[in-house]
Design a protein around this motif. Structure first.
Motif, PDB file in Angstrom:
ATOM      1  N   ALA A  13      -8.909  -0.504   0.233  1.00 30.75           N
ATOM      2  CA  ALA A  13      -9.459  -1.354   1.466  1.00 30.75           C
ATOM      3  C   ALA A  13     -10.076  -2.246   0.202  1.00 30.75           C
ATOM      4  O   ALA A  13     -10.124  -2.595  -0.679  1.00 30.75           O
ATOM      5  N   ASN A  47     -13.726  -7.815   6.746  1.00 31.99           N
ATOM      6  CA  ASN A  47     -13.561  -6.338   5.587  1.00 31.99           C
ATOM      7  C   ASN A  47     -12.400  -5.615   6.723  1.00 31.99           C
ATOM      8  O   ASN A  47     -12.215  -5.202   7.275  1.00 31.99           O
ATOM      9  N   LYS A  48     -11.305  -5.267   6.225  1.00 35.18           N
ATOM     10  CA  LYS A  48     -10.526  -3.973   6.141  1.00 35.18           C
ATOM     11  C   LYS A  48      -9.246  -2.912   5.294  1.00 35.18           C
ATOM     12  O   LYS A  48      -9.853  -2.824   4.449  1.00 35.18           O
ATOM     13  N   SER A  49      -9.377  -2.177   5.577  1.00 34.78           N
ATOM     14  CA  SER A  49      -8.945  -1.054   5.622  1.00 34.78           C
ATOM     15  C   SER A  49      -7.047  -0.859   5.412  1.00 34.78           C
ATOM     16  O   SER A  49      -6.992  -0.737   6.814  1.00 34.78           O
ATOM     17  N   TYR A  61     -11.975   1.221  -3.061  1.00 34.47           N
ATOM     18  CA  TYR A  61     -11.821   2.074  -2.156  1.00 34.47           C
ATOM     19  C   TYR A  61     -12.005   2.073  -0.970  1.00 34.47           C
ATOM     20  O   TYR A  61     -12.940   1.257  -0.095  1.00 34.47           O
ATOM     21  N   ASN A  62     -11.790   2.797   0.500  1.00 36.21           N
ATOM     22  CA  ASN A  62     -11.703   2.723   1.977  1.00 36.21           C
ATOM     23  C   ASN A  62     -12.925   3.713   1.802  1.00 36.21           C
ATOM     24  O   ASN A  62     -12.674   4.741   2.279  1.00 36.21           O
TER      25      ASN A  62
END
Ligand SMILES: NC(=O)c1ccc[n+]([C@@H]2O[C@H](COP(=O)([O-])OP(=O)(O)OC[C@H]3O[C@@H](n4cnc5c(N)ncnc54)[C@H](O)[C@@H]3O)[C@@H](O)[C@H]2O)c1
Length: 403
Positions: A356, A349-351, A324-325
């Motif tokens: 995410a 790391n991307k959301s 989860y973001n």
């Protein structure tokens, strides 16, 4: 060996593009990947083992994106894979609307029993005189995968092309010919153009975006092409404009109970993407996206997780974490690795909305205990060893989270 379950018939070209460590299975419980076209998955619960669902096509309203994201299943689609197919039909529609092709062909059939048909057609053809598209103005609403292809092709055919797309992406702008002119509003485009072609997705914010106001702004005698969705157009207002002659032709790929009764409408049965080539392109793209995710952890064209591409792992091990973001996920993840003195060679790391993705290339391998510690982090959805020691065996490691 990874196993793929097809929920629909998928083009042979697509299936043939599966690498040799992949095989098809009839058993969904054995599958790591699902290939789908239109099968309704809305109420379909997937086994924990499933890592990815790839839809060969663009629309994903048959797939429960959020529910699958919560389960750690990445859903892919294939935007743009059918763009050429739709573009060709739009060009065909524009030419058909300009040259009275359908009416002329129907008239020829109506006199087919006449013995002097050859003479009659020469006499009668003047009723079907058309006009050329070269030199005319085309307005393209939406300059994404399809709109950009239509705009560029029409420009090549000698049309003056205006584009309107307030949300145009940078990569979308690069795709466009520099000859395409910029319309700053929808009404400006409507007022300028002899032909208008609509290429935007239908969302809950834009039903009937082509309404009375836009139709009233159009040039009298305009040809309007709808290869996007019927609900984007106020079809009652369109019917009245066809009746009055303000709109000369409404060409829609979405025949429905209202449009079949419209005067001067030409309707096709959702044929835009119906070519063998488009089906092949979609299937190949879906298969490649899914394999790149399973083999390398890379995400391209997902509709429920962020895109993330680190190429092929050059380090000892790659691990992928879907979560989860929420704040402090990176801190907690790197904390687990720091305790074990595992150095991170590369990370992303991307959301995307509530979800995410973290992809880590490590200089030494994690063990089962480290994986368990990573899985214990609150808000973690799935931890997977993608490549290096422990890859594949760790694919079904989803932990339920209390979210
Ligand atoms: N007829 C068919 O068989 C067929 C096949 C494929 C796609 N489609 C339809 O075509 C649509 C477009 O497909 P695509 O692949 O080009 O999508 P895309 O996502 O690549 O492009 C859509 C473009 O529309 C723009 N846009 C969004 N809202 C807009 C607005 N209000 N005004 C102007 N521009 C706006 C976006 O910025 C984007 O550039 C799809 O959503 C689908 O409904 C139809």
């Amino acid at each position: 060996m990874y196993r793929i379950k097809c929920l629909n018939a998928i083009s042979k070209v697509g299936i043939d593009s599966l690498l040799e460590e992949y095989e098809l299975t009839e058993e969904i419980n054995e599958a790591e990947g699902i290939l789908v076209r239109s099968a309704d998955m809305k109420c379909m619960e997937l086994p924990e083992k499933v890592l990815a669902v790839a839809r060969a096509g663009a629309g994903v309203n048959n797939i429960p994106l959020e529910a699958y994201a919560k389960q750690g299943i990445v859903v892919f689609n294939t935007p743009g894979a059918n763009a050429n197919s739709v573009k060709e039909l739009v060009l065909c529609a524009m030419l058909m609307a300009s040259r009275n092709v359908l009416a002329g062909a129907e008239w020829v059939q109506s006199i087919r029993d006449s013995e002097s048909i050859a003479k009659e057609v020469e006499k009668g053809k003047k009723a079907f005189v058309g006009s050329e598209i070269k030199g005319k103005k085309l307005g393209v609403i939406g300059l994404g995968a399809i709109g950009a292809e239509v705009a560029n092709a029409a420009n090549e055919l000698g049309m003056t092309v205006y584009g309107y797309d307030p949300y145009l992406s940078v990569s979308g702008a690069w795709r466009l010919s520099r000859e395409i002119r910029h319309a700053t509003s929808l009404t400006e485009l409507c007022a300028l153009c002899d032909y208008i072609s609509l290429h935007v997705p239908l969302t809950d914010k834009n039903p009937e975006m082509i309404g009375r106001e836009e139709i009233a702004a159009m040039k009298p005698g305009v040809v309007f092409l709808n290869f996007s969705r019927d609900k984007l157009v106020d079809e009652q207002a369109m019917a009245e404009a066809l009746e009055s002659g303000r709109v000369k032709t409404y060409f829609s790929d979405f025949a429905n109970a209202a449009s079949v009764r419209m005067k001067h409408a030409i309707l096709t049965p959702h044929l835009g993407a119906s070519t063998e080539e488009a089906e092949d392109n979609c299937a190949v793209m879906a298969v490649k996206e899914m394999m790149d995710y399973i083999d390398n952890g890379n995400i391209r064209n997902s509709v429920n997780f962020p895109d993330c591409d680190m190429g092929i792992c050059q380090s000892t091990q790659r691990i992928a974490l879907l979560h989860y973001n929420v704040p402090n996920m990176i801190g907690q993840i790197t904390g687990v690795l720091a305790k074990r003195e595992i150095n991170i060679a590369n990370m992303t790391n991307k959301s995307r909305g509530p979800f995410a993705y973290t992809l880590l290339d490590l200089e030494s391998s994690v063990d089962e205990k480290d994986l368990a510690a990573l899985r214990q982090i609150e808000s973690m959805i799935r931890v997977r060893v993608v490549s290096g020691e422990g890859a594949h065996s760790a694919t079904s490691s989803v932990l339920p989270v209390g979210f």
